[in-house]
Design an enzyme around this catalytic site. Structure first.
Site, short mmCIF file in Angstrom:
data_model
loop_
_atom_site.label_atom_id
_atom_site.label_comp_id
_atom_site.label_asym_id
_atom_site.label_seq_id
_atom_site.Cartn_x
_atom_site.Cartn_y
_atom_site.Cartn_z
N HIS A 38 5.13 -9.60 3.18
CA HIS A 38 4.00 -10.20 2.46
C HIS A 38 4.46 -11.13 1.34
O HIS A 38 5.38 -10.84 0.61
CB HIS A 38 3.12 -9.09 1.88
CG HIS A 38 1.94 -9.59 1.11
ND1 HIS A 38 1.68 -9.23 -0.19
CD2 HIS A 38 0.94 -10.44 1.47
CE1 HIS A 38 0.57 -9.81 -0.60
NE2 HIS A 38 0.11 -10.55 0.39
N HIS A 74 1.11 -18.44 -4.39
CA HIS A 74 -0.03 -17.54 -4.44
C HIS A 74 -0.72 -17.60 -5.79
O HIS A 74 -1.90 -17.90 -5.89
CB HIS A 74 0.40 -16.10 -4.13
CG HIS A 74 -0.74 -15.15 -3.95
ND1 HIS A 74 -1.53 -14.71 -5.00
CD2 HIS A 74 -1.24 -14.55 -2.84
CE1 HIS A 74 -2.45 -13.89 -4.55
NE2 HIS A 74 -2.30 -13.77 -3.23
#
Length: 306
Positions: A38, A74
């Site tokens: 991830h 992100h």
């Protein structure tokens, strides 16, 4: 003496063939699992996550105001216990990824077979989605696929958070066709990641003209709990005669207990901050007979039949 040696060699050959057949049968009966590292947004993290056991990674892609893919970023907030701010220029990351997935390259990681691009299209207007798809395709074609000349071999999943941004898929496909490489769509799959109703997801794919190559994600940040009811619905769709889903993955899974629950539910992929945790569970006696880590020979667009 010679007949004895021939007999021994013959028996050994039969036993070896039987063992190989047994291994192949066991592999064929076990569900291949994609362990998805991830938030792999820095080039150095590619090796880090693969060395921990990931055979696939998820990378965030942010866009500028003109719908150009800009950074692998992100930002805050993100999963608990992670650095949210690591990033690369998107094209630089693609070059690093190409090195990691091109056989013969000194940076080659054979186990890395799938990449999920988490497309942060929330910054875009709906009418920019098609253009974003075109620009994404041009970047991938040049910097990852090396214009079709011995580029990276990993399969790619384009993960879109907003159902209204389905035109991104058409823009991507149209651009590859325009640039003379429609065959690369065989390496591309799709996902809508907004946890929408499964029926609404199916309608979006119909609008996009997409059948096949469909992964369905479900999940939430590791900071919060989430049940498996929607995962169960996605798995039921995948396993039904008229379902549109090919594969199901669950995110973000960092605990052994949650990993077991996800595997018991029948998922094909698990996204995690700790690939070694997933690997450990897959090696447990109760799971190693039913599951195995996917390899490049496992087509990620083919539904696994129980």
């Amino acid at each position: 003496m010679l007949p004895y040696i021939v007999l021994v060699l013959g028996c050994w050959s039969v036993l070896s063939q039987a063992a190989q057949t047994d291994d192949e049968e066991r592999a064929g009966n076990r569900r291949p699992i994609w362990i998805m590292g991830h938030m792999v947004n820095a080039i150095g993290q590619i090796d880090e996550f693969v060395n921990l056991g990931a055979n696939s990674i998820e990378t965030d892609v942010s866009f500028d105001d003109n719908a150009n893919p800009e950074y692998t970023y992100h930002g805050i907030p993100c999963d608990c216990g992670r650095n949210c701010k690591k990033y690369e220029n998107f094209n630089d990351f693609l070059k690093g990824l190409r090195s990691a997935t091109t056989p013969g390259n000194s940076k080659y990681q054979e186990k890395l077979v799938l990449v999920v691009f988490d497309l942060k299209t929330g910054s875009l207007y709906d009418n920019q989605a098609n253009d974003a798809g075109k620009k994404l395709a041009k970047n991938l074609l040049q910097h990852y696929w090396n214009n079709g000349n011995n580029g990276g071999r990993a399969y790619i999943v384009l993960s879109i958070p907003d159902l209204n941004h389905y035109p991104l898929i058409k823009g991507f496909k149209d651009q590859l066709t325009k640039d003379g490489h429609p065959e690369l769509m065989e390496k591309v799959g799709h996902d809508f990641s907004g946890n929408d109703d499964i029926g609404d997801v199916g309608k979006a794919y119909k609008k996009a003209g997409i059948t096949g190559h469909i992964w369905q994600s479900d999940g939430i940040t590791n900071c919060l709990p989430r049940g498996l009811s929607r995962v169960n619905a996605a798995v039921a769709n995948r396993d039904s005669a008229n379902g549109f889903i090919n594969k199901v993955y669950y995110w973000t899974v960092d605990k052994r207990s949650t990993t077991r629950d996800a595997l018991d539910a029948g998922v094909d992929g698990i996204m995690t901050n700790y690939p070694d945790v997933i690997t450990d569970v897959l090696n447990e006696a109760a799971y190693k007979k039913k599951f195995r880590v996917a390899t490049y020979d496992d087509n990620p667009w083919v539904t696994f039949k129980k």
